[in-house]
Design an enzyme around this catalytic site. Structure first.
Site, mmCIF file in Angstrom:
data_model
loop_
_atom_site.group_PDB
_atom_site.id
_atom_site.type_symbol
_atom_site.label_atom_id
_atom_site.label_comp_id
_atom_site.label_asym_id
_atom_site.label_seq_id
_atom_site.Cartn_x
_atom_site.Cartn_y
_atom_site.Cartn_z
ATOM 1 N N SER A 1 0.828 -1.187 0.000
ATOM 2 C CA SER A 1 0.000 0.000 0.000
ATOM 3 C C SER A 1 0.874 1.253 0.000
ATOM 4 C CB SER A 1 -0.960 -0.057 1.193
ATOM 5 O OG SER A 1 -1.930 0.951 1.134
ATOM 6 N N HIS B 1 -2.047 -0.852 -4.658
ATOM 7 C CA HIS B 1 -3.491 -0.798 -4.890
ATOM 8 C C HIS B 1 -3.931 0.650 -4.785
ATOM 9 C CE1 HIS B 1 -4.583 -1.403 -0.315
ATOM 10 N NE2 HIS B 1 -3.786 -0.385 -0.513
#
Length: 196
Positions: free
Chosen positions: A101, A126
């Protein structure tokens, strides 16, 4: 039984006596620091202050940021990234364990040619997420617009720093994409995979 933070010997240049300091203090003095937890404002501020202090102390010697983090708060991570771009010394990033992330965003923010992953490291990218489903309609719309702006910013940075086309980065950010160290290298997130 917890062992606590280990103490190690340290001798300041020009001093005869050795003192015992915690291991992180000793490593900071060598310009090595760690992101080994979820990114939040506290760890973000600590890393930012360390980078600024060490760049003032000596602006020609590289800084080394070791990353093993599941990600965390997007804005706090972006603040770390911005500081890495701002300070004069190169910040070498080393991915170990997991850089997921916003932690992968920090990893890609290292000095170009100085971004490394350990052989068994995992990287995950993501799109940024939010808990706006708990908000009222007006807040929901405002937060969704802000989230879209953040996603566009993050996408632009990945495109710039990886050399991948925007459509590839955008497609990858649609879902959780996990990569091995060699896949992260092929993706342009790191430049080198450390030799086993």
């Amino acid at each position: 039984m917890p062992i606590g933070v280990p103490k190690v010997p340290f001798r300041s240049p020009g001093e005869g006596d050795t003192s015992w300091v915690d291991i992180y203090n000793r490593l900071y003095r060598e310009r090595l620091f760690f992101l080994g937890q979820e990114v939040d404002t506290e760890i973000s501020n600590q890393l930012i202050s360390l980078m600024i202090y060490l760049s003032i102390e000596k602006d020609t010697k590289d800084l080394y940021l070791f990353i093993n983090s599941p990600g965390g708060w997007v804005i706090s991570g972006m603040a770390i990234y911005d500081t890495m771009q701002f300070v004069r010394p190169d910040v070498q990033t080393i991915g170990m364990g997991l850089a997921a992330s916003i932690a992968s965003f920090i990893l890609v923010g290292g000095a170009i040619t100085k971004r490394i992953a350990f052989p068994h490291a995992r990287v995950m990218i993501h799109q940024p997420a939010s808990s706006f489903y708990e908000a009222q309609t007006g807040e929901f719309i405002l937060e969704a617009e802000e989230l879209l702006k953040i996603r566009e910013t993050i996408t632009r940075v990945y495109v710039q720093r990886t050399g991948k086309p925007i459509w590839v980065v955008s497609e990858d950010m649609e879902r959780d994409v996990f990569m091995s160290a060699t896949e992260a290298q092929a993706h342009g997130i790191v430049d080198l995979v450390a030799v086993q």
